[in-house]
Enzyme design. Structure first.
Site, PDB file in Angstrom:
ATOM      1  N   GLY A   1       7.391  -9.622  -5.043  1.00  0.00           N
ATOM      2  CA  GLY A   1       7.221  -8.167  -5.163  1.00  0.00           C
ATOM      3  C   GLY A   1       7.118  -7.541  -3.786  1.00  0.00           C
ATOM      4  O   GLY A   1       6.302  -6.639  -3.551  1.00  0.00           O
TER       5      GLY A   1
ATOM      6  N   SER B   1       8.675  -5.497  -1.953  1.00  0.00           N
ATOM      7  CA  SER B   1       8.869  -4.066  -1.630  1.00  0.00           C
ATOM      8  C   SER B   1       7.712  -3.213  -2.147  1.00  0.00           C
ATOM      9  O   SER B   1       7.643  -2.016  -1.876  1.00  0.00           O
ATOM     10  CB  SER B   1      10.181  -3.545  -2.241  1.00  0.00           C
ATOM     11  OG  SER B   1       9.992  -3.262  -3.615  1.00  0.00           O
ATOM     12  N   GLY B   2       6.803  -3.823  -2.919  1.00  0.00           N
ATOM     13  CA  GLY B   2       5.710  -3.069  -3.539  1.00  0.00           C
ATOM     14  C   GLY B   2       4.622  -2.672  -2.548  1.00  0.00           C
ATOM     15  O   GLY B   2       4.660  -3.056  -1.368  1.00  0.00           O
TER      16      GLY B   2
ATOM     17  N   MET C   1       1.490  -3.655  -2.376  1.00  0.00           N
ATOM     18  CA  MET C   1       0.802  -4.828  -1.846  1.00  0.00           C
ATOM     19  C   MET C   1       1.765  -5.760  -1.112  1.00  0.00           C
ATOM     20  O   MET C   1       1.404  -6.381  -0.122  1.00  0.00           O
ATOM     21  CB  MET C   1       0.080  -5.573  -2.981  1.00  0.00           C
ATOM     22  CG  MET C   1      -1.232  -4.933  -3.386  1.00  0.00           C
ATOM     23  SD  MET C   1      -2.364  -4.708  -1.992  1.00  0.00           S
ATOM     24  CE  MET C   1      -2.588  -6.392  -1.437  1.00  0.00           C
TER      25      MET C   1
ATOM     26  N   GLU D   1      12.144 -10.310  -4.500  1.00  0.00           N
ATOM     27  CA  GLU D   1      12.129  -9.082  -5.301  1.00  0.00           C
ATOM     28  C   GLU D   1      12.885  -9.340  -6.603  1.00  0.00           C
ATOM     29  O   GLU D   1      13.559 -10.357  -6.746  1.00  0.00           O
ATOM     30  CB  GLU D   1      12.751  -7.896  -4.546  1.00  0.00           C
ATOM     31  CG  GLU D   1      11.749  -6.832  -4.102  1.00  0.00           C
ATOM     32  CD  GLU D   1      10.828  -6.284  -5.208  1.00  0.00           C
ATOM     33  OE1 GLU D   1      11.199  -6.339  -6.389  1.00  0.00           O
ATOM     34  OE2 GLU D   1       9.728  -5.805  -4.881  1.00  0.00           O
ATOM     35  N   ARG D   2      12.721  -8.414  -7.552  1.00  0.00           N
ATOM     36  CA  ARG D   2      13.391  -8.608  -8.840  1.00  0.00           C
ATOM     37  C   ARG D   2      14.896  -8.386  -8.687  1.00  0.00           C
ATOM     38  O   ARG D   2      15.332  -7.616  -7.819  1.00  0.00           O
ATOM     39  CB  ARG D   2      12.786  -7.674  -9.904  1.00  0.00           C
ATOM     40  CG  ARG D   2      12.890  -6.226  -9.564  1.00  0.00           C
ATOM     41  CD  ARG D   2      12.232  -5.321 -10.584  1.00  0.00           C
ATOM     42  NE  ARG D   2      11.996  -4.024  -9.982  1.00  0.00           N
ATOM     43  CZ  ARG D   2      12.934  -3.132  -9.698  1.00  0.00           C
ATOM     44  NH1 ARG D   2      14.196  -3.389  -9.974  1.00  0.00           N
ATOM     45  NH2 ARG D   2      12.628  -1.989  -9.127  1.00  0.00           N
TER      46      ARG D   2
ATOM     47  N   HIS E   1      -8.223   5.002  -9.588  1.00  0.00           N
ATOM     48  CA  HIS E   1      -7.062   4.470  -8.871  1.00  0.00           C
ATOM     49  C   HIS E   1      -5.961   5.525  -8.774  1.00  0.00           C
ATOM     50  O   HIS E   1      -5.956   6.498  -9.520  1.00  0.00           O
ATOM     51  CB  HIS E   1      -6.495   3.236  -9.585  1.00  0.00           C
ATOM     52  CG  HIS E   1      -7.308   1.990  -9.368  1.00  0.00           C
ATOM     53  ND1 HIS E   1      -8.369   1.670 -10.173  1.00  0.00           N
ATOM     54  CD2 HIS E   1      -7.225   1.006  -8.436  1.00  0.00           C
ATOM     55  CE1 HIS E   1      -8.902   0.533  -9.745  1.00  0.00           C
ATOM     56  NE2 HIS E   1      -8.233   0.110  -8.698  1.00  0.00           N
TER      57      HIS E   1
ATOM     58  N   LYS F   1      -0.804   3.382 -10.979  1.00  0.00           N
ATOM     59  CA  LYS F   1      -1.375   2.167 -11.593  1.00  0.00           C
ATOM     60  C   LYS F   1      -1.051   2.122 -13.087  1.00  0.00           C
ATOM     61  O   LYS F   1      -1.212   3.111 -13.800  1.00  0.00           O
ATOM     62  CB  LYS F   1      -2.885   2.105 -11.354  1.00  0.00           C
ATOM     63  CG  LYS F   1      -3.490   0.791 -11.854  1.00  0.00           C
ATOM     64  CD  LYS F   1      -4.831   0.501 -11.209  1.00  0.00           C
ATOM     65  CE  LYS F   1      -5.444  -0.793 -11.712  1.00  0.00           C
ATOM     66  NZ  LYS F   1      -4.644  -1.984 -11.345  1.00  0.00           N
TER      67      LYS F   1
HETATM   68  N1  LIG Z   1      -6.243  -8.520  -6.985  1.00  0.00           N
HETATM   69  C1  LIG Z   1      -6.257  -7.545  -6.068  1.00  0.00           C
HETATM   70  O1  LIG Z   1      -7.020  -7.564  -5.082  1.00  0.00           O
HETATM   71  C2  LIG Z   1      -5.271  -6.431  -6.200  1.00  0.00           C
HETATM   72  C3  LIG Z   1      -4.417  -6.423  -7.264  1.00  0.00           C
HETATM   73  N2  LIG Z   1      -3.429  -5.487  -7.363  1.00  0.00           N
HETATM   74  C4  LIG Z   1      -2.494  -5.664  -8.460  1.00  0.00           C
HETATM   75  O2  LIG Z   1      -1.248  -6.125  -7.938  1.00  0.00           O
HETATM   76  C5  LIG Z   1      -0.186  -5.693  -8.772  1.00  0.00           C
HETATM   77  C6  LIG Z   1       0.863  -4.978  -7.931  1.00  0.00           C
HETATM   78  O3  LIG Z   1       0.311  -3.793  -7.395  1.00  0.00           O
HETATM   79  P1  LIG Z   1       1.170  -2.833  -6.441  1.00  0.00           P
HETATM   80  O4  LIG Z   1       1.643  -3.565  -5.243  1.00  0.00           O
HETATM   81  O5  LIG Z   1       0.361  -1.601  -6.267  1.00  0.00           O
HETATM   82  O6  LIG Z   1       2.409  -2.504  -7.411  1.00  0.00           O
HETATM   83  P2  LIG Z   1       3.902  -2.093  -7.035  1.00  0.00           P
HETATM   84  O7  LIG Z   1       4.486  -1.553  -8.287  1.00  0.00           O
HETATM   85  O8  LIG Z   1       3.909  -1.262  -5.794  1.00  0.00           O
HETATM   86  O9  LIG Z   1       4.583  -3.501  -6.678  1.00  0.00           O
HETATM   87  C7  LIG Z   1       4.937  -4.470  -7.606  1.00  0.00           C
HETATM   88  C8  LIG Z   1       6.214  -5.126  -7.111  1.00  0.00           C
HETATM   89  O10 LIG Z   1       6.523  -6.251  -7.931  1.00  0.00           O
HETATM   90  C9  LIG Z   1       7.913  -6.273  -8.113  1.00  0.00           C
HETATM   91  N3  LIG Z   1       8.273  -7.080  -9.275  1.00  0.00           N
HETATM   92  C10 LIG Z   1       8.041  -6.807 -10.580  1.00  0.00           C
HETATM   93  N4  LIG Z   1       8.583  -7.776 -11.342  1.00  0.00           N
HETATM   94  C11 LIG Z   1       9.162  -8.679 -10.497  1.00  0.00           C
HETATM   95  C12 LIG Z   1       9.889  -9.876 -10.673  1.00  0.00           C
HETATM   96  N5  LIG Z   1      10.161 -10.370 -11.883  1.00  0.00           N
HETATM   97  N6  LIG Z   1      10.341 -10.537  -9.575  1.00  0.00           N
HETATM   98  C13 LIG Z   1      10.076 -10.064  -8.340  1.00  0.00           C
HETATM   99  N7  LIG Z   1       9.388  -8.914  -8.102  1.00  0.00           N
HETATM  100  C14 LIG Z   1       8.953  -8.237  -9.182  1.00  0.00           C
HETATM  101  C15 LIG Z   1       8.301  -4.796  -8.260  1.00  0.00           C
HETATM  102  O11 LIG Z   1       9.694  -4.601  -8.058  1.00  0.00           O
HETATM  103  C16 LIG Z   1       7.441  -4.182  -7.172  1.00  0.00           C
HETATM  104  O12 LIG Z   1       8.087  -4.201  -5.918  1.00  0.00           O
HETATM  105  C17 LIG Z   1      -0.843  -4.839  -9.868  1.00  0.00           C
HETATM  106  O13 LIG Z   1      -1.076  -5.650 -10.992  1.00  0.00           O
HETATM  107  C18 LIG Z   1      -2.164  -4.425  -9.230  1.00  0.00           C
HETATM  108  O14 LIG Z   1      -3.156  -4.096 -10.154  1.00  0.00           O
HETATM  109  C19 LIG Z   1      -3.266  -4.515  -6.426  1.00  0.00           C
HETATM  110  C20 LIG Z   1      -4.113  -4.446  -5.357  1.00  0.00           C
HETATM  111  C21 LIG Z   1      -5.191  -5.393  -5.168  1.00  0.00           C
HETATM  112  O1  LIG Z   2      -3.526  -1.499  -8.760  1.00  0.00           O
HETATM  113  C1  LIG Z   2      -4.251  -1.383  -7.730  1.00  0.00           C
HETATM  114  O2  LIG Z   2      -3.953  -0.628  -6.811  1.00  0.00           O
HETATM  115  C2  LIG Z   2      -5.466  -2.205  -7.641  1.00  0.00           C
HETATM  116  N1  LIG Z   2      -5.651  -3.105  -8.547  1.00  0.00           N
HETATM  117  C3  LIG Z   2      -6.719  -4.018  -8.617  1.00  0.00           C
HETATM  118  C4  LIG Z   2      -7.488  -3.802  -9.908  1.00  0.00           C
HETATM  119  O3  LIG Z   2      -6.838  -3.654 -10.967  1.00  0.00           O
HETATM  120  O4  LIG Z   2      -8.715  -3.815  -9.888  1.00  0.00           O
HETATM  121  C5  LIG Z   2      -7.576  -4.051  -7.387  1.00  0.00           C
HETATM  122  C6  LIG Z   2      -7.703  -2.762  -6.647  1.00  0.00           C
HETATM  123  O5  LIG Z   2      -8.689  -1.982  -7.241  1.00  0.00           O
HETATM  124  C7  LIG Z   2      -6.375  -2.023  -6.495  1.00  0.00           C
END
Ligand SMILES: NC(=O)C1=CN([C@@H]2O[C@H](COP(=O)(O)OP(=O)(O)OC[C@H]3O[C@@H](n4cnc5c(N)ncnc54)[C@H](O)[C@@H]3O)[C@@H](O)[C@H]2O)C=CC1
Ligand SMILES: O=C(O)C1=N[C@H](C(=O)O)C[C@H](O)C1
Length: 269
Positions: A11, A13-14, A16, A37-38, A158, A162
């Site tokens: 992921g 380009s996302g 994170m 990436e997907r 958030h 999200k």
């Molecule tokens: N555990 C933690 O500390 C944190 C968790 N998160 C979680 O991380 C996840 C992603 O968050 P963001 O980056 O904000 O989302 P985002 O939507 O910006 O990025 C997700 C990326 O995954 C890619 N993706 C989706 N399916 C795919 C596949 N089959 N193959 C390759 N790439 C694929 C998308 O194209 C996109 O680039 C969410 O579930 C979020 O809640 C986010 C921040 C902190």
């Molecule tokens: O989607 C986010 O951005 C985040 N997701 C995680 C969550 O679901 O708790 C962690 C953080 O809060 C950011």
């Protein structure tokens, strides 16, 4: 040929994904070897650095996860539940540590990680930051010290992109409060109040979610008692805290026995 552990980011380009590329680039303890990436994404086939609008990084974005994982000692994955399940099997095949930040996984999806964890290290947490993991421990302690005269509410906020609610962090905090009280969260969880809900049930743990703007992530655990309230709060202002935690986990997992771990294991909390 470098001996530093190689990291593949899914992921990429996302929100994170791009933050991870930055944090890995700043680290002298690892190197970026894969960017996934997907299929169909316009970054696939491009140099990662150029796609990010910066200097070339010499890593080509691919939609072939297995190819990327086979070069890596760890995969850092912040994507979506079904993608993460697919990556778990492939990371195990490559014997790479799989760090999972993806939230919104159902219990059934989490159970499907188990076969992969028999062959490789999986480290999964709804929040990878030091601050939130400390807050989880504090929540458990406070909940254990107070009785059900104190109503527990978890409130999270958030950004408007999200897709899952309650957040993974809110669920970790709810689990911690339930554990402190010696009950199962599933038995006391109260989500999504609307309409004539009736009075609050004693002992319930409530969840509320706010979505708006570019809020990185905010979590309150409210203990509302007779004549007083305690609020435990974490405010994230920079996604780098999650990326640094994930990288720490990827390095910590090197050489560990196959199995499932979380950030408490990584941080020794
Ligand atoms: N555990 C933690 O500390 C944190 C968790 N998160 C979680 O991380 C996840 C992603 O968050 P963001 O980056 O904000 O989302 P985002 O939507 O910006 O990025 C997700 C990326 O995954 C890619 N993706 C989706 N399916 C795919 C596949 N089959 N193959 C390759 N790439 C694929 C998308 O194209 C996109 O680039 C969410 O579930 C979020 O809640 C986010 C921040 C902190
Ligand atoms: O989607 C986010 O951005 C985040 N997701 C995680 C969550 O679901 O708790 C962690 C953080 O809060 C950011």
């Amino acid at each position: 040929m470098s001996h530093l552990p190689g990291i593949a980011v899914t992921g990429v380009s996302g929100r994170m994904g791009q933050m991870l590329v930055r944090i890995i680039g700043e680290s002298y303890k690892c190197r970026l070897v894969g960017a996934v990436e997907r299929s169909g994404h316009d970054w696939v086939g491009a140099d990662l650095g150029s796609a990010m609008g910066a200097a070339s990084l010499g890593v080509t974005v691919t939609d072939d996860p297995l190819e990327a994982f086979s070069q890596a000692q760890a995969v850092i994955d912040f994507t979506a539940p079904e993608a993460t399940l697919e990556f778990a099997g492939m990371a195990a095949q490559a014997r790479a540590v799989h760090v999972i930040g993806t939230t919104g996984m159902t219990d059934e999806q989490i159970a499907r990680l188990e076969p992969a964890a028999r062959h490789a290290v999986i480290i999964r947490a709804g929040n990878m930051s030091l601050g939130v993991n400390l807050l989880v421990q504090l929540t458990k302690k406070v909940a254990a010290a107070l009785d059900e005269d104190f109503d527990v509410e978890v409130i999270e906020a958030h950004h408007h992109h999200k897709v899952d609610a309650p957040s993974g962090t809110a669920l970790m905090l709810g689990e911690a409060a339930a554990e402190g009280r010696g009950v199962a969260l599933a038995d006391v969880s109260d989500r999504g109040r609307d309409g004539i809900t009736g009075a609050r049930k004693r002992g319930d743990i409530g969840f509320s979610a706010i979505r708006g703007g570019d809020i990185v992530g905010e979590h309150d655990v409210l203990f509302a008692g007779p004549g007083e309230r305690i609020v435990l709060r974490h405010l994230a202002t920079d996604r780098a805290i999650f990326a640094r935690g994930a990288l720490k986990a990827a390095l910590w997992g090197q050489g560990k026995a196959p199995g499932q771990y979380d950030m408490m294991d990584v941080l020794g909390l």
